[in-house]
Design a protein around this motif. Structure first.
Motif, PDB file in Angstrom:
ATOM      1  N   GLY A 140       0.698  -1.215   0.142  1.00 29.21           N
ATOM      2  CA  GLY A 140      -0.156  -0.011  -0.157  1.00 29.21           C
ATOM      3  C   GLY A 140       0.858   1.382   0.002  1.00 29.21           C
ATOM      4  O   GLY A 140       2.158   1.324  -0.146  1.00 29.21           O
ATOM      5  N   ALA A 173      -8.287   3.543   3.107  1.00 25.71           N
ATOM      6  CA  ALA A 173      -9.198   3.156   1.635  1.00 25.71           C
ATOM      7  C   ALA A 173      -9.255   1.789   1.247  1.00 25.71           C
ATOM      8  O   ALA A 173      -8.014   1.064   1.327  1.00 25.71           O
ATOM      9  CB  ALA A 173      -8.579   4.101   0.652  1.00 25.71           C
ATOM     10  N   ASN A 174     -10.583   1.308   1.255  1.00 26.87           N
ATOM     11  CA  ASN A 174     -10.539  -0.290   0.809  1.00 26.87           C
ATOM     12  C   ASN A 174     -11.208  -0.193  -0.509  1.00 26.87           C
ATOM     13  O   ASN A 174     -12.382   0.132  -0.571  1.00 26.87           O
ATOM     14  CB  ASN A 174     -11.247  -0.965   1.911  1.00 26.87           C
ATOM     15  N   HIS A 175     -10.758  -0.742  -1.448  1.00 30.50           N
ATOM     16  CA  HIS A 175     -10.985  -0.649  -2.781  1.00 30.50           C
ATOM     17  C   HIS A 175     -12.228  -1.489  -3.151  1.00 30.50           C
ATOM     18  O   HIS A 175     -12.518  -2.701  -2.734  1.00 30.50           O
ATOM     19  CB  HIS A 175      -9.881  -0.508  -3.660  1.00 30.50           C
ATOM     20  N   ARG A 228      -5.583  -0.424  -5.436  1.00 26.39           N
ATOM     21  CA  ARG A 228      -5.520   0.985  -4.819  1.00 26.39           C
ATOM     22  C   ARG A 228      -5.577   2.068  -5.581  1.00 26.39           C
ATOM     23  O   ARG A 228      -5.914   3.296  -5.113  1.00 26.39           O
ATOM     24  CB  ARG A 228      -4.456   0.943  -3.819  1.00 26.39           C
ATOM     25  N   TYR A 280      -7.497  10.767  -3.176  1.00 27.53           N
ATOM     26  CA  TYR A 280      -6.630  10.742  -2.125  1.00 27.53           C
ATOM     27  C   TYR A 280      -6.224  12.300  -1.903  1.00 27.53           C
ATOM     28  O   TYR A 280      -5.743  12.514  -0.683  1.00 27.53           O
ATOM     29  CB  TYR A 280      -5.292   9.817  -2.237  1.00 27.53           C
ATOM     30  N   VAL A 294      -3.950   9.448   4.692  1.00 27.89           N
ATOM     31  CA  VAL A 294      -4.494   8.339   3.870  1.00 27.89           C
ATOM     32  C   VAL A 294      -3.676   7.042   3.836  1.00 27.89           C
ATOM     33  O   VAL A 294      -2.510   6.949   3.673  1.00 27.89           O
ATOM     34  CB  VAL A 294      -4.824   8.738   2.442  1.00 27.89           C
ATOM     35  N   ALA A 341      -3.945   3.759   1.863  1.00 26.03           N
ATOM     36  CA  ALA A 341      -4.568   2.985   0.662  1.00 26.03           C
ATOM     37  C   ALA A 341      -3.735   1.724   0.532  1.00 26.03           C
ATOM     38  O   ALA A 341      -2.657   2.093   0.240  1.00 26.03           O
ATOM     39  CB  ALA A 341      -4.572   3.858  -0.385  1.00 26.03           C
ATOM     40  N   TYR A 342      -4.459   0.621   0.315  1.00 31.16           N
ATOM     41  CA  TYR A 342      -3.654  -0.664  -0.152  1.00 31.16           C
ATOM     42  C   TYR A 342      -4.561  -1.480  -1.043  1.00 31.16           C
ATOM     43  O   TYR A 342      -5.747  -1.392  -1.143  1.00 31.16           O
ATOM     44  CB  TYR A 342      -3.562  -1.323   1.310  1.00 31.16           C
TER      45      TYR A 342
END
Length: 321
Positions: free
Chosen positions: A66, A80-82, A88, A117, A127, A129-130
């Motif tokens: 991430g 953040a979970n996509h 991501r 983001y 943030v 994000a992964y």
């Protein structure tokens, strides 16, 4: 509104032949067992953002890749979970093979999450994000199976553990931006380990969905009779071990334990409003739901925040301030 943003209405399909039905059902089911990974196509540097490449374990040890994007002086963090099939950074659905895969539903345009983001960063949020398991650059797990959030819940739990065990993040006030399968996964994680969400202040959960519903809609969009849903479910179960309803977030929504905002493209041809409404109705805490009108493309829901951030930022500001 630009031409590329204009709503599209997919043309009615012609009746498929038996071999076309077999190809569709076989390919759809196989995608749940052998994942086509979306690349990490963009970087935060494109928006002028400083960031760190990070890796941390899922709850069950899968290595997750991430970005951590710091916001100087802020003690607020958004994880953040996509969505399903994405990474991501989003999905380059304007390129092959994704363009051909999604053209029939009008979703052959790119989704780029870097602007999201940037908006969060500029609003004062750090943030994280992964990539969820089997997607992006993250490790393979469970034989490559996509479970629409069941196994992926372990990644959500891993992200929370990472934040709480990293010295410069452990004091952060946490919010969750969990889209599609990311929303499903978060709800399954809340059901499995509710205590892990103590101190999480709020969630924004765009476009959760039940696999049965999206498969029924996909069959209809391809002109395949509805009775084939049973065959498709059997094929998916052969690949994953799951019945379709076991991967639905509707019942898991009863375990949501943080204030949650949902939104959805109302006329998204890949789902139905009643499915999202059922998720919303089962959430037992402070909640809100709004519909994106005049669209049929699911991707417009994923691109909504970049163009209309105020309501989503307002939700986070309300609970994380």
């Amino acid at each position: 509104m630009t031409d590329t943003d204009a709503p599209t209405t997919p043309t009615a399909p012609t009746a498929p032949r038996a071999e076309q039905i077999e190809q569709f059902i076989g390919g759809y089911a196989a995608a749940f067992g052998t994942t086509l990974r979306s690349p990490v196509w963009h970087s935060p540097t494109e928006a002028g953002l400083d960031f760190q490449e990070v890796t941390f374990p899922s709850k069950d040890g899968v290595p997750l890749e991430g970005w951590y994007i710091p916001a100087a002086g802020s003690d607020k963090l958004i994880i953040a979970n996509h969505p399903l099939w994405f990474s991501r950074s989003g999905l380059p659905a304007h390129l092959e093979p994704w363009k051909s895969m999604w053209a029939a539903t009008g979703n052959d345009n790119e989704v780029d999450f870097i602007p999201d983001y940037k908006i969060l960063h500029d609003a004062g949020y750090n943030v994280l994000a992964y990539d969820l398991r089997n997607l992006g650059q993250t490790g393979a797990a469970n034989g490559g199976v996509i479970s629409a959030g069941v196994y992926e819940a372990r990644d959500v739990l891993g992200s929370l553990a990472y934040v709480r065990n990293r010295a410069d993040l452990t004091h952060m006030t946490i919010g969750l931006f969990s889209r599609c399968m990311g929303a499903n996964a978060t709800m399954f994680a809340m059901r499995a380990e509710p205590a892990a969400f103590e101190g999480v202040r709020a969630m924004v959960a765009p476009q959760p969905l039940s696999p049965r519903v999206t498969m029924e809609q996909s069959l209809a969009a391809a002109g395949i009779p509805a009775r084939y849903i049973d065959e498709l479910e059997q094929r998916v179960r052969v690949h994953t071990g799951f019945r379709l309803d076991e991967m639905s977030p509707v019942q898991a929504a009863r375990s949501v334990n943080v204030p949650t905002l949902l939104y959805q493209v109302r006329d998204d041809i890949l789902t139905r409003p009643d499915d999202v409404q059922a998720v919303y109705d089962n959430i037992p805490v402070d909640k809100d739901l709004f519909w994106i009108e005049g669209r049929t493309r699911r991707w417009d829901g994923y691109r909504y925040f970049a163009k209309n951030p105020q309501r989503i930022l307002g939700w986070f500001d309300r609970y994380l301030s």
